[in-house]
Design an enzyme around this catalytic site. Structure first.
Site, mmCIF file in Angstrom:
data_model
loop_
_atom_site.group_PDB
_atom_site.id
_atom_site.type_symbol
_atom_site.label_atom_id
_atom_site.label_comp_id
_atom_site.label_asym_id
_atom_site.label_seq_id
_atom_site.Cartn_x
_atom_site.Cartn_y
_atom_site.Cartn_z
ATOM 1 N N TYR A 157 60.590 49.855 50.440
ATOM 2 C CA TYR A 157 61.947 49.138 50.364
ATOM 3 C C TYR A 157 62.957 50.113 51.188
ATOM 4 O O TYR A 157 63.818 49.690 51.840
ATOM 5 C CB TYR A 157 62.184 49.061 48.853
ATOM 6 C CG TYR A 157 63.514 48.630 48.431
ATOM 7 C CD1 TYR A 157 63.790 47.419 48.476
ATOM 8 C CD2 TYR A 157 64.603 49.453 48.040
ATOM 9 C CE1 TYR A 157 64.952 46.456 48.232
ATOM 10 C CE2 TYR A 157 65.836 48.810 47.780
ATOM 11 C CZ TYR A 157 66.083 47.472 47.716
ATOM 12 O OH TYR A 157 67.164 47.024 47.374
ATOM 13 N N THR A 192 71.845 42.549 38.665
ATOM 14 C CA THR A 192 71.230 41.378 39.057
ATOM 15 C C THR A 192 69.675 41.200 38.420
ATOM 16 O O THR A 192 69.311 41.983 37.889
ATOM 17 C CB THR A 192 71.105 41.443 40.400
ATOM 18 O OG1 THR A 192 69.972 42.095 40.839
ATOM 19 C CG2 THR A 192 72.531 41.698 41.004
HETATM 20 P P1 NAD Z 1 67.922 38.873 43.306
HETATM 21 O O1 NAD Z 1 66.280 39.057 42.748
HETATM 22 O O2 NAD Z 1 68.837 38.683 42.233
HETATM 23 O O3 NAD Z 1 68.073 37.961 44.460
HETATM 24 C C1 NAD Z 1 67.398 37.992 45.608
HETATM 25 C C2 NAD Z 1 67.047 36.315 46.072
HETATM 26 O O4 NAD Z 1 66.358 36.629 47.356
HETATM 27 C C3 NAD Z 1 66.482 35.572 45.221
HETATM 28 O O5 NAD Z 1 67.294 34.292 45.049
HETATM 29 C C4 NAD Z 1 65.094 35.234 45.966
HETATM 30 O O6 NAD Z 1 64.542 34.131 45.609
HETATM 31 C C5 NAD Z 1 65.416 35.295 47.295
HETATM 32 N N1 NAD Z 1 64.382 35.547 48.149
HETATM 33 C C6 NAD Z 1 63.292 36.472 47.841
HETATM 34 N N2 NAD Z 1 62.382 36.516 49.017
HETATM 35 C C7 NAD Z 1 62.798 35.355 49.732
HETATM 36 C C8 NAD Z 1 62.306 34.944 51.173
HETATM 37 N N3 NAD Z 1 61.035 35.387 51.603
HETATM 38 N N4 NAD Z 1 63.114 33.998 51.777
HETATM 39 C C9 NAD Z 1 64.272 33.679 51.101
HETATM 40 N N5 NAD Z 1 64.716 33.992 49.885
HETATM 41 C C10 NAD Z 1 64.196 34.983 49.304
HETATM 42 O O7 NAD Z 1 68.450 40.336 43.982
HETATM 43 P P2 NAD Z 1 69.825 40.952 44.337
HETATM 44 O O8 NAD Z 1 69.811 42.327 43.554
HETATM 45 O O9 NAD Z 1 70.862 39.951 44.334
HETATM 46 O O10 NAD Z 1 69.593 41.389 45.713
HETATM 47 C C11 NAD Z 1 70.091 40.821 46.825
HETATM 48 C C12 NAD Z 1 69.806 41.977 48.097
HETATM 49 O O11 NAD Z 1 70.621 42.891 47.834
HETATM 50 C C13 NAD Z 1 68.673 42.208 48.328
HETATM 51 O O12 NAD Z 1 68.459 42.351 49.547
HETATM 52 C C14 NAD Z 1 68.657 43.588 47.872
HETATM 53 O O13 NAD Z 1 67.483 44.416 48.257
HETATM 54 C C15 NAD Z 1 69.995 44.047 47.855
HETATM 55 N N6 NAD Z 1 70.425 45.024 46.917
HETATM 56 C C16 NAD Z 1 70.379 44.964 45.686
HETATM 57 C C17 NAD Z 1 70.735 45.870 44.913
HETATM 58 C C18 NAD Z 1 70.595 45.942 43.294
HETATM 59 O O14 NAD Z 1 70.951 46.815 42.842
HETATM 60 N N7 NAD Z 1 70.482 44.564 42.775
HETATM 61 C C19 NAD Z 1 71.021 47.227 45.469
HETATM 62 C C20 NAD Z 1 70.811 47.313 46.874
HETATM 63 C C21 NAD Z 1 70.647 46.466 47.559
#
Ligand code: NAD
Length: 253
Positions: A157, A192
């Site tokens: 990651y 989330t």
């Molecule tokens: P989440 O799991 O709620 O949402 C992620 C979405 O991506 C889901 O709807 C999932 O179905 C979709 N997804 C997964 N694999 C996929 C694929 N191969 N093709 C298309 N869609 C796909 O997660 P989130 O927390 O909303 O995260 C969104 C982004 O933000 C991610 O890239 C995550 O790494 C980043 N992020 C999240 C956090 C956090 O604390 N939540 C922190 C830093 C970065």
């Protein structure tokens, strides 16, 4: 904050949940037509329904961002429906399994890199081709504070999120003269489904995460969406190649 996105078309990958859903709703609320792309059909369609209920315009395109053919179709379908893509929030991602570097499986490594890093490259590849044709556009890639500092037990990651910042800067330099801006957003710990899944829904771990934040709480998806919208707006017209931290002060420590 209200930014006008009237007559704009915004594409959001991973728009079926969490940050992507908040971003899709924020674009729609600002007047944009929204393309929600996700591998999860139920989640993606639910986001579209939420936009329709708020009298916005949106379509869902089932997309696996790690597959070139899917991403190419996503862009073609978006353009076929709405004519152009002004803003793209490349946000789909997974955390992968939790294990230190020496215990990380090859399967976990390949899966995380393929969705998080290759997925962003593929999305940019096809979006940029379209943006060149239409004379410009704006891209925001979802990195993380894990793109700036190390984080124990999630080596793939962390590598993917560091890689996204490198890709973002490279594309920003390559296409700056063609009216395409490319930035990244680096969220801290955001409330989330991904975090709930990562912590196994353990309330104590969630509380510890919140406690580690200088602001004393986790961020909300809408607080990331606000940054994405600003980066996509004309208010950020001189901002490109930037990795914007939205982390409640976490990396200031
Ligand atoms: P989440 O799991 O709620 O949402 C992620 C979405 O991506 C889901 O709807 C999932 O179905 C979709 N997804 C997964 N694999 C996929 C694929 N191969 N093709 C298309 N869609 C796909 O997660 P989130 O927390 O909303 O995260 C969104 C982004 O933000 C991610 O890239 C995550 O790494 C980043 N992020 C999240 C956090 C956090 O604390 N939540 C922190 C830093 C970065």
């Amino acid at each position: 904050m209200f930014l006008h996105m009237d007559n704009k078309v915004a594409l959001v990958t991973g728009g079926g949940s969490g940050i992507g859903r908040a971003s899709a709703l924020a674009f729609a609320n600002a007047g944009a037509k929204v393309v929600v792309a996700d591998i999860n059909v139920d989640g993606g369609e639910e986001t579209v329904q939420m936009i329709h209920e708020a009298r916005g315009e949106a379509i869902f395109i089932r997309t696996d961002v790690s597959q070139a053919a899917d991403v190419a179709t996503m862009v073609t379908q978006a353009v076929k429906t709405f004519g152009h893509i002004d803003c793209a929030h490349n946000n789909a991602g997974i955390s992968g399994g939790s294990a230190p570097t020496a215990e990380c499986s090859e399967e976990n490594w390949d899966r995380v890199i393929s969705i998080n890093l290759k997925g962003i490259w593929l999305s940019m590849k096809y979006e940029i081709r379209q943006m060149l044709e239409q004379g410009g556009g704006v891209i925001v890639n979802s990195s993380s504070v894990a793109g700036l500092v190390g984080t124990r037990r999630v080596p793939a990651y962390v590598a993917s999120k560091h890689g996204i910042i490198g890709l973002t800067k490279t594309a920003a330099l390559e296409y700056a003269r063609q009216n395409i801006r490319v930035n990244a957003v680096c969220p801290g710990v955001i409330h989330t489904p991904m975090i709930a899944q990562f912590t196994g829904g353990n309330a104590q771990i969630m509380e510890e995460f919140a406690e580690e934040e200088p602001l004393g709480r986790m961020g909300e998806p809408e607080e990331i969406a606000a940054a994405v919208l600003w980066l996509c707006s004309d208010a950020a017209s001189f901002v490109t190649g930037h990795a914007m931290v939205v982390d409640g002060g976490r990396t200031a420590q």
